[in-house]
Design a protein around this motif. Structure first.
Motif, short mmCIF file in Angstrom:
data_model
loop_
_atom_site.label_atom_id
_atom_site.label_comp_id
_atom_site.label_asym_id
_atom_site.label_seq_id
_atom_site.Cartn_x
_atom_site.Cartn_y
_atom_site.Cartn_z
N SER A 140 8.37 122.09 8.60
CA SER A 140 9.77 122.23 8.19
C SER A 140 9.93 123.31 7.12
N LEU A 141 8.95 123.41 6.21
CA LEU A 141 9.01 124.45 5.18
C LEU A 141 8.91 125.84 5.78
N VAL A 142 7.97 126.01 6.72
CA VAL A 142 7.78 127.33 7.35
C VAL A 142 9.03 127.72 8.15
N LEU A 143 9.61 126.76 8.86
CA LEU A 143 10.81 127.04 9.63
C LEU A 143 11.97 127.46 8.73
N SER A 144 12.11 126.78 7.60
CA SER A 144 13.18 127.13 6.67
C SER A 144 13.00 128.55 6.13
N GLU A 145 11.72 128.93 5.91
CA GLU A 145 11.44 130.28 5.43
C GLU A 145 11.74 131.32 6.50
N ILE A 146 11.36 131.00 7.75
CA ILE A 146 11.63 131.93 8.85
C ILE A 146 13.12 132.19 9.00
N VAL A 147 13.89 131.11 9.03
CA VAL A 147 15.34 131.23 9.21
C VAL A 147 16.00 131.85 7.98
N THR A 166 15.25 135.69 7.40
CA THR A 166 15.68 136.63 8.44
C THR A 166 17.19 136.63 8.66
N LEU A 167 17.86 135.58 8.19
CA LEU A 167 19.29 135.43 8.48
C LEU A 167 20.12 136.58 7.92
N TYR A 168 19.87 136.96 6.66
CA TYR A 168 20.68 137.99 6.02
C TYR A 168 19.90 139.30 5.80
N ASP A 169 18.77 139.42 6.45
CA ASP A 169 17.95 140.63 6.34
C ASP A 169 18.30 141.57 7.50
N ASP A 170 18.92 142.70 7.18
CA ASP A 170 19.33 143.65 8.21
C ASP A 170 18.14 144.28 8.93
N LYS A 171 16.97 144.28 8.27
CA LYS A 171 15.80 144.91 8.87
C LYS A 171 15.18 144.03 9.96
N VAL A 172 15.54 142.76 9.97
CA VAL A 172 15.00 141.84 10.97
C VAL A 172 16.03 141.70 12.09
N SER A 173 15.64 142.09 13.29
CA SER A 173 16.56 142.04 14.42
C SER A 173 16.65 140.64 15.01
N ILE A 174 17.62 140.46 15.87
CA ILE A 174 17.79 139.17 16.55
C ILE A 174 16.58 138.86 17.40
N TRP A 175 16.03 139.89 18.05
CA TRP A 175 14.86 139.68 18.91
C TRP A 175 13.64 139.27 18.11
N GLN A 176 13.51 139.82 16.90
CA GLN A 176 12.39 139.43 16.05
C GLN A 176 12.51 137.97 15.60
N LEU A 177 13.74 137.55 15.28
CA LEU A 177 13.97 136.15 14.92
C LEU A 177 13.66 135.24 16.10
N LEU A 178 14.12 135.64 17.27
CA LEU A 178 13.88 134.85 18.48
C LEU A 178 12.38 134.75 18.77
N PHE A 179 11.68 135.87 18.60
CA PHE A 179 10.23 135.87 18.83
C PHE A 179 9.52 134.92 17.86
#
Length: 231
Positions: free
Chosen positions: A41-48, A51-64
């Motif tokens: 749960s901690l790792v998932l919260s960090e991932i989301v 990446t949510l407000y980071d413009d450098k992280v694309s939608i595809w990268q989040l999905l991956f």
């Protein structure tokens, strides 16, 4: 406008991604979470969150990232289920802290539990004295399961003036076709004695047994594998 659309899409992907991961790896209440679940749960919260407000992280990268973590969580969950020893290493195992009214101090030291902590956990179950406890088991999620002595169960047997016997307490010795090396009491399991009792009940191998436990009277209760015809 494009920024808001990107954030919205990421939120939708994160929402459904987290829901799928929770569904795939098994839905549990907070009180049932193991240390591994908490880490996930901690790792998932960090991932989301990162990446949510980071413009450098694309939608595809989040999905991956979500798909990869979901796959790892699923495989790890299956591994802990099918491989008993690996499951104990990853999620821990239940430990008997109080055994037949006696505090197992070796287990307290092994798991770094103070008497004050033990008493605090007992008080959460409305038990204010060690004298009331017959068995106390520390579960893998950190909670404490307690069996009171018969005379302290409400209404008490002393008040009713009747003779009492303690409830049955069992110790697991076989889990998913694997003979355990150590019991909840922290003692080595007598493999030869266990195999003797297994054969006495008509089983040639522990591979035929899904679960087996010793009762207080020394009897071995066996639950066979689904495909096994033993009753």
């Amino acid at each position: 406008m494009e920024v808001f659309v990107t954030i919205g899409v990421k939120l939708i992907i994160s929402f459904f991604g987290l829901w799928i991961i929770t569904f795939v790896t098994g839905r549990k209440t907070i009180s049932q979470l193991t240390p591994l679940d908490f880490l996930t749960s901690l790792v998932l919260s960090e991932i989301v969150g990162n990446t949510l407000y980071d413009d450098k992280v694309s939608i595809w990268q989040l999905l991956f990232a979500l798909v990869l973590w979901c796959t790892l969580s699923y495989l790890f969950e299956k591994a802990t289920t099918h491989f008993v020893k690996f499951g104990y290493m990853a999620e821990g195992r239940a430990v008997l802290l109080i055994d037949q009214g006696k505090v197992n101090q070796e287990m307290l030291e092994k798991y770094d539990i103070e008497f004050t902590q033990l008493l605090a956990m007992l008080r959460q179950q409305n038990i204010f004295s060690l004298r009331e406890v017959w068995y106390a088991t520390l579960e893998t999620n950190g909670s404490l399961s307690v069996m009171r002595k018969p005379e302290y169960e409400p209404p008490t047997a002393q008040d009713l003036g009747v003779n009492t016997q303690s409830d049955l307490f069992s110790v697991t010795v076989i889990d998913k076709g694997r003979l355990l090396n150590e019991s909840m009491r922290g003692k080595q399991i007598d493999k030869e004695q266990t195999m003797k009792k297994v054969r006495e009940q008509g089983y040639d191998s522990i591979d035929e047994i899904a679960y087996a436990e010793y009762g207080e009277d020394g009897t071995l209760h066996i639950v066979p594998m689904k495909e096994n015809k033993h009753q």
